[in-house]
Design an enzyme around this catalytic site. Structure first.
Site, PDB file in Angstrom:
ATOM      1  N   LEU A  16       0.698  -1.059   0.067  1.00 38.37           N
ATOM      2  CA  LEU A  16       0.022   0.061  -0.162  1.00 38.37           C
ATOM      3  C   LEU A  16       0.754   1.249  -0.086  1.00 38.37           C
ATOM      4  O   LEU A  16       0.155   2.284   0.078  1.00 38.37           O
ATOM      5  CB  LEU A  16      -0.999   0.004   1.069  1.00 38.37           C
ATOM      6  CG  LEU A  16      -2.150  -1.120   1.415  1.00 38.37           C
ATOM      7  CD1 LEU A  16      -2.751  -0.824   2.535  1.00 38.37           C
ATOM      8  CD2 LEU A  16      -2.753  -1.025  -0.153  1.00 38.37           C
ATOM      9  N   SER A  17       2.255   1.107   0.012  1.00 35.29           N
ATOM     10  CA  SER A  17       3.062   2.166  -0.074  1.00 35.29           C
ATOM     11  C   SER A  17       2.802   3.176  -1.076  1.00 35.29           C
ATOM     12  O   SER A  17       2.667   4.626  -0.860  1.00 35.29           O
ATOM     13  CB  SER A  17       4.479   1.922  -0.262  1.00 35.29           C
ATOM     14  OG  SER A  17       4.898   1.239   0.767  1.00 35.29           O
ATOM     15  N   LYS A  66      16.405  -5.978   1.790  1.00 46.11           N
ATOM     16  CA  LYS A  66      16.667  -5.083   2.704  1.00 46.11           C
ATOM     17  C   LYS A  66      18.137  -5.081   3.236  1.00 46.11           C
ATOM     18  O   LYS A  66      18.851  -4.117   3.639  1.00 46.11           O
ATOM     19  CB  LYS A  66      15.836  -5.302   4.123  1.00 46.11           C
ATOM     20  CG  LYS A  66      14.532  -4.817   3.888  1.00 46.11           C
ATOM     21  CD  LYS A  66      13.672  -5.205   5.116  1.00 46.11           C
ATOM     22  CE  LYS A  66      12.049  -4.834   5.052  1.00 46.11           C
ATOM     23  NZ  LYS A  66      11.796  -3.529   5.405  1.00 46.11           N
ATOM     24  N   ASN A  87      15.512   0.156   4.815  1.00 53.21           N
ATOM     25  CA  ASN A  87      14.078   0.222   3.791  1.00 53.21           C
ATOM     26  C   ASN A  87      14.061   1.485   3.312  1.00 53.21           C
ATOM     27  O   ASN A  87      12.981   1.763   2.613  1.00 53.21           O
ATOM     28  CB  ASN A  87      13.457  -0.214   4.867  1.00 53.21           C
ATOM     29  CG  ASN A  87      12.778   1.177   5.852  1.00 53.21           C
ATOM     30  OD1 ASN A  87      13.387   1.769   6.284  1.00 53.21           O
ATOM     31  ND2 ASN A  87      11.550   1.198   6.067  1.00 53.21           N
ATOM     32  N   ALA A 127      13.432 -14.756  10.947  1.00 56.17           N
ATOM     33  CA  ALA A 127      14.725 -14.181  11.052  1.00 56.17           C
ATOM     34  C   ALA A 127      14.944 -13.665   9.674  1.00 56.17           C
ATOM     35  O   ALA A 127      16.253 -13.531   9.285  1.00 56.17           O
ATOM     36  CB  ALA A 127      15.953 -15.180  11.485  1.00 56.17           C
ATOM     37  N   GLY A 128      14.082 -13.160   8.947  1.00 53.26           N
ATOM     38  CA  GLY A 128      14.255 -12.460   7.687  1.00 53.26           C
ATOM     39  C   GLY A 128      14.519 -11.061   7.810  1.00 53.26           C
ATOM     40  O   GLY A 128      15.127 -10.544   8.650  1.00 53.26           O
ATOM     41  N   THR A 152      14.886 -22.070   9.460  1.00 52.07           N
ATOM     42  CA  THR A 152      16.356 -22.213   9.400  1.00 52.07           C
ATOM     43  C   THR A 152      17.032 -21.784  10.461  1.00 52.07           C
ATOM     44  O   THR A 152      17.449 -20.509  10.820  1.00 52.07           O
ATOM     45  CB  THR A 152      16.976 -21.366   7.893  1.00 52.07           C
ATOM     46  OG1 THR A 152      16.206 -21.936   6.745  1.00 52.07           O
ATOM     47  CG2 THR A 152      18.355 -21.820   7.666  1.00 52.07           C
ATOM     48  N   TYR A 216       0.118  -6.797   7.198  1.00 51.26           N
ATOM     49  CA  TYR A 216      -1.192  -5.808   6.986  1.00 51.26           C
ATOM     50  C   TYR A 216      -2.030  -5.987   6.057  1.00 51.26           C
ATOM     51  O   TYR A 216      -2.987  -5.592   6.062  1.00 51.26           O
ATOM     52  CB  TYR A 216      -0.849  -4.506   7.088  1.00 51.26           C
ATOM     53  CG  TYR A 216       0.000  -3.829   5.804  1.00 51.26           C
ATOM     54  CD1 TYR A 216      -0.824  -3.402   4.694  1.00 51.26           C
ATOM     55  CD2 TYR A 216       1.402  -3.963   5.802  1.00 51.26           C
ATOM     56  CE1 TYR A 216      -0.257  -3.242   3.421  1.00 51.26           C
ATOM     57  CE2 TYR A 216       1.752  -3.343   4.568  1.00 51.26           C
ATOM     58  CZ  TYR A 216       1.059  -3.118   3.459  1.00 51.26           C
ATOM     59  OH  TYR A 216       1.880  -2.568   2.532  1.00 51.26           O
ATOM     60  N   GLY A 237      -0.230  -5.221  11.313  1.00 51.54           N
ATOM     61  CA  GLY A 237       1.078  -4.565  10.810  1.00 51.54           C
ATOM     62  C   GLY A 237       0.843  -3.194   9.914  1.00 51.54           C
ATOM     63  O   GLY A 237       1.681  -2.340   9.867  1.00 51.54           O
TER      64      GLY A 237
END
Length: 273
Positions: A16-17, A66, A87, A127-128, A152, A216, A237
Site C-alpha cells: 500500500l506504499s 533490505k 528500507n 529471521a528475515g 532455518t 497488514y 501490521g
C-alpha cells in the site's frame, strides 16, 4: 521538476506504499509521484544509480532486498547501521544513504503502548528482512529477554552475531515455546495474502500475552483471528506500516505528515478483513 519515488521488493502486489505516499503528496502539494518498481536483484545497482543521477528521488526497500541493497549504497546510518537492514534510500550531498524507518515504525505503533512491567519476555518468529528491526525496537523499548525462532536455524545464529543477547530456539519447539512469552511478534510472511500460513494454531499462547503481526494484508491473518477470539491482545501490521512510511516521507521531503482518519480509512478500504 516532478520528484519520482518508489518501492522495490518481491512480492509487491500487496503493498500500500503508493497509496500512502501519493495521499500525502497530494495533501501537502508536493510535486511528486510514488509507484511500485519491479526489479531483480541483479539490477539493484542500476536502481541506486538512478537515485544518484536524480532520475529517482528516493526509494523504499522491502523483502528480500533490505540487506542485499547495502553493498550498493555509499553510507548506512543510525538504525540501518545497527540492524544492517535498509528500507529507505535518500540522496544526501551526492551520496546514497541507507536508513531504516522500520525500527521507529514498530516503536511508534505498538511498543509505546506495552507495559514493560508485564512484558518481560518477547519471542520473534522469523529471521528475515524485518527481524533485525524488530530486535532493535524491542531492545530500545527496554525488553531485554528476547528470543528468536526460524525454520532455518543458521539464520538465527547469524543474527545473534549482531545481537549477542538473543536466545535462539529450534523451530520444532515453536508450538510449545509460545506459551512462555508475554509478547510474540510474527516477522515472517506466513499469513500474507495468497501465501502460506502457520500449520498449527496458537492455543498454548498465554491469555494475557500480546501478539503483533507485521503483516497488514490481510488485516487479520488466521493466527490473528484465532488469538483475537481467544481474548489475546492483538495488533496487525498496518500501524507499523504507516509510521515507517511517515518517517520515510519526512526524510525525503522534510515534512512530517499527519496520520488522520481520512488516510487510515483510505488504506483500510484497500484491504480485506
Amino acid at each position: 521538476m516532478k520528484k519520482i519515488f518508489g518501492i522495490i521488493g518481491n512480492p509487491l502486489e500487496h503493498s500500500l506504499s503508493p497509496i500512502l505516499h501519493n495521499f500525502w503528496f497530494k495533501k501537502y502539494k508536493v510535486d511528486a509521484t510514488y509507484s511500485i518498481i519491479n526489479t531483480e536483484e541483479k539490477n539493484l545497482g542500476d536502481i541506486v544509480a538512478k537515485i544518484k543521477n536524480r532520475s529517482l528521488s528516493g526509494i523504499n526497500v522491502t523483502l528480500p532486498y533490505k540487506q542485499k541493497i547495502i553493498n550498493h549504497v555509499d553510507q548506512i546510518i543510525n538504525d540501518a547501521k545497527l540492524t544492517n537492514s535498509i528500507n529507505t534510500l535518500i540522496l544526501n550531498n551526492g551520496s546514497i544513504v541507507g536508513e531504516n524507518t522500520d525500527v521507529f515504525g514498530l516503536q511508534a505503533a505498538y511498543l509505546k503502548r506495552i507495559d514493560n512491567n508485564i512484558t518481560n519476555k518477547a519471542l520473534i518468529i522469523g529471521a528475515g528482512g524485518v527481524s533485525p528491526s524488530v530486535i532493535l525496537s524491542l531492545y530500545k523499548s527496554g525488553i531485554k529477554q528476547i528470543s528468536i525462532i526460524n525454520r532455518t536455524y543458521d539464520k538465527c545464529l547469524f543474527l545473534k552475531r549482531n545481537f549477542n543477547y538473543l536466545k535462539v530456539l529450534r523451530w520444532s519447539n515453536l508450538q510449545t515455546e509460545i506459551g512462555n512469552y508475554d509478547l510474540i511478534i510474527n516477522a515472517t510472511s506466513l499469513g500474507l495474502k495468497n501465501g502460506q500460513d502457520f500449520d498449527f494454531n496458537f492455543d498454548k499462547c498465554k491469555d494475557n500475552a500480546t501478539y503483533i503481526d507485521t503483516i497488514y494484508n490481510p488485516l487479520k491473518t488466521k493466527t490473528f483471528k484465532f488469538l483475537e477470539d481467544k481474548g489475546v491482545k492483538v495488533f496487525n501490521g498496518l500501524d507499523m506500516f504507516i509510521y515507517q512510511g511517515q518517517k520515510s516521507f519526512y526524510l525525503w521531503n522534510k515534512i512530517n505528515p499527519e496520520i488522520d482518519d481520512e488516510l487510515v480509512n483510505l488504506l483500510l478500504s484497500k484491504l480485506k478483513w
